[in-house]
Design a protein around this motif. Structure first.
Motif, PDB file in Angstrom:
ATOM      1  N   GLU A  17       0.821  -1.224   0.000  1.00 48.49           N
ATOM      2  CA  GLU A  17       0.000   0.000   0.000  1.00 48.49           C
ATOM      3  C   GLU A  17       0.850   1.268   0.000  1.00 48.49           C
ATOM      4  O   GLU A  17       0.433   2.300  -0.509  1.00 48.49           O
ATOM      5  N   ALA A  18       2.062   1.197   0.572  1.00 49.09           N
ATOM      6  CA  ALA A  18       2.903   2.399   0.668  1.00 49.09           C
ATOM      7  C   ALA A  18       3.576   2.683  -0.673  1.00 49.09           C
ATOM      8  O   ALA A  18       3.921   1.747  -1.395  1.00 49.09           O
ATOM      9  N   PRO A  19       3.765   3.978  -1.021  1.00 50.11           N
ATOM     10  CA  PRO A  19       4.421   4.303  -2.301  1.00 50.11           C
ATOM     11  C   PRO A  19       5.778   3.613  -2.448  1.00 50.11           C
ATOM     12  O   PRO A  19       6.105   3.117  -3.526  1.00 50.11           O
ATOM     13  N   ILE A  20       6.557   3.505  -1.368  1.00 51.31           N
ATOM     14  CA  ILE A  20       7.881   2.880  -1.486  1.00 51.31           C
ATOM     15  C   ILE A  20       7.754   1.390  -1.838  1.00 51.31           C
ATOM     16  O   ILE A  20       8.553   0.845  -2.589  1.00 51.31           O
ATOM     17  N   GLY A  21       6.663   0.763  -1.317  1.00 53.26           N
ATOM     18  CA  GLY A  21       6.414  -0.646  -1.643  1.00 53.26           C
ATOM     19  C   GLY A  21       6.115  -0.796  -3.121  1.00 53.26           C
ATOM     20  O   GLY A  21       6.640  -1.688  -3.797  1.00 53.26           O
ATOM     21  N   LEU A  94      -2.050   7.352  -9.583  1.00 50.09           N
ATOM     22  CA  LEU A  94      -3.290   7.819  -8.923  1.00 50.09           C
ATOM     23  C   LEU A  94      -2.968   8.418  -7.548  1.00 50.09           C
ATOM     24  O   LEU A  94      -3.522   9.460  -7.185  1.00 50.09           O
ATOM     25  N   GLN A  95      -2.055   7.782  -6.803  1.00 52.73           N
ATOM     26  CA  GLN A  95      -1.674   8.306  -5.475  1.00 52.73           C
ATOM     27  C   GLN A  95      -1.027   9.689  -5.619  1.00 52.73           C
ATOM     28  O   GLN A  95      -1.334  10.609  -4.873  1.00 52.73           O
ATOM     29  N   ASN A  96      -0.146   9.837  -6.623  1.00 47.40           N
ATOM     30  CA  ASN A  96       0.521  11.133  -6.832  1.00 47.40           C
ATOM     31  C   ASN A  96      -0.488  12.198  -7.208  1.00 47.40           C
ATOM     32  O   ASN A  96      -0.419  13.333  -6.760  1.00 47.40           O
ATOM     33  N   ARG A  97      -1.458  11.806  -8.029  1.00 53.36           N
ATOM     34  CA  ARG A  97      -2.476  12.775  -8.474  1.00 53.36           C
ATOM     35  C   ARG A  97      -3.337  13.201  -7.305  1.00 53.36           C
ATOM     36  O   ARG A  97      -3.667  14.374  -7.148  1.00 53.36           O
ATOM     37  N   ALA A  98      -3.702  12.227  -6.425  1.00 57.96           N
ATOM     38  CA  ALA A  98      -4.546  12.539  -5.268  1.00 57.96           C
ATOM     39  C   ALA A  98      -3.797  13.438  -4.286  1.00 57.96           C
ATOM     40  O   ALA A  98      -4.380  14.305  -3.646  1.00 57.96           O
ATOM     41  N   ALA A  99      -2.460  13.258  -4.204  1.00 54.08           N
ATOM     42  CA  ALA A  99      -1.668  14.064  -3.268  1.00 54.08           C
ATOM     43  C   ALA A  99      -1.434  15.468  -3.804  1.00 54.08           C
ATOM     44  O   ALA A  99      -1.016  16.347  -3.081  1.00 54.08           O
ATOM     45  N   ARG A 100      -1.714  15.656  -5.100  1.00 52.31           N
ATOM     46  CA  ARG A 100      -1.431  16.956  -5.728  1.00 52.31           C
ATOM     47  C   ARG A 100      -2.642  17.340  -6.599  1.00 52.31           C
ATOM     48  O   ARG A 100      -2.552  17.424  -7.812  1.00 52.31           O
ATOM     49  N   PRO A 101      -3.837  17.577  -5.909  1.00 52.44           N
ATOM     50  CA  PRO A 101      -5.070  17.744  -6.674  1.00 52.44           C
ATOM     51  C   PRO A 101      -5.062  18.936  -7.632  1.00 52.44           C
ATOM     52  O   PRO A 101      -5.734  18.913  -8.648  1.00 52.44           O
TER      53      PRO A 101
END
Ligand code: HEM
Length: 234
Positions: A17-21, A94-101
């Motif tokens: 689940e973590a970005p590094i994973g 998707l995670q990067n996009r959600a973190a930078r709306p």
């Protein structure tokens, strides 16, 4: 629940689940696919052998029913690597996009190479190429695949007649250029994700990644060019 009580499965799920994973999954699966691309290129270069049956003997060995189990184990591992590579890429995006709306105001603010900015669509086109390529040379639904005998594809004939079509050859050449950019940036970002950064070795690693990616592209592109120029004939 104490940290000790967390099961290995739970820990693996949290890592995923973590970005590094996800970056680690991308790096490992990318390395597996990179290894395949090198092995496949070495196999394909046998087409230049003076012994015209050399590459067909190699294909017959791979297709020999006695080797069916290792062949399918490798095929399954490769497919799993492709799926995990794509799923983690999409989820990271998707995670990067959600973190930078709001997105970046000016894209030019971020100093990235052309290869880095085109990772997503070079990946999509290389993915489409692999589907087309398997339909072309393995399944035989683009052009009929010739066989010398059962489980003995006439690879030399299939590759040369395929590349005599300039549209097919052109698509392969375009895909190989994109694969080269994708490999260059992928190899490079793998070292960055692993936290490797050194003033002297980082530029060397970048040059090494570029050299390997270019050698792979040149080796692969040489085949359609050799057919189009009449250097490789039946
Ligand atoms: C000019 C470049 C290439 C040539 C001439 C070529 C040739 C071939 C041939 C003849 C086969 C069928 C082998 C067989 O049935 O025994 C094949 C299968 C395959 N190729 Fe390529 N290939 C090229 C580039 C690539 C690249 C760049 C990739 C990956 C990015 C790739 C991935 C595959 C895959 C996944 C298969 C299916 C393997 C299987 O059936 O187990 N190929 N290729």
């Amino acid at each position: 629940m104490s940290a000790l009580a967390i099961s290995p499965l739970h820990r693996a799920a949290r890592f995923w689940e973590a970005p590094i994973g996800k970056k680690a999954v991308m790096a490992i699966t990318g390395l597996i696919l990179f290894g395949y691309v090198i092995g496949h290129l070495l196999g394909n270069l046998q087409i230049y052998s003076a012994d015209h049956q050399q590459i067909n003997r190699y294909a017959a060995f791979l297709h020999n029913p006695a080797n069916a189990i290792p062949l399918w184990v490798i095929r399954t591992a490769l497919l799993a690597a492709v799926i995990l590579h794509i799923v983690s890429a999409v989820q990271l995006w998707l995670q990067n996009r959600a973190a930078r709306p709001l997105g970046y105001k000016k894209k030019a603010d971020v100093p990235t190479s052309y290869a880095a900015r085109t990772m997503r669509w070079s990946g999509v086109i290389v993915g489409a190429f692999i589907v087309f390529h398997i339909l072309h040379l393995t399944v035989g639904s683009v052009l009929p695949v010739h066989e010398i005998a059962a489980n003995e594809p006439d690879v030399r004939y299939n590759v040369i007649t395929g590349f005599q079509n300039p549209l097919v050859a052109g698509f392969y050449i375009l895909a190989m250029i994109l694969l080269c950019m994708h490999l260059y940036h992928g190899l490079w970002s793998m070292f960055q994700s692993m936290g490797f950064s050194h003033p002297r070795y980082t530029p060397l690693l970048k040059k090494g990644a570029a050299l390997v990616a270019i050698l792979i592209a040149v080796g692969n592109i040489s085949i359609p060019i050799a057919v189009l120029t009449g250097f490789l004939t039946l």
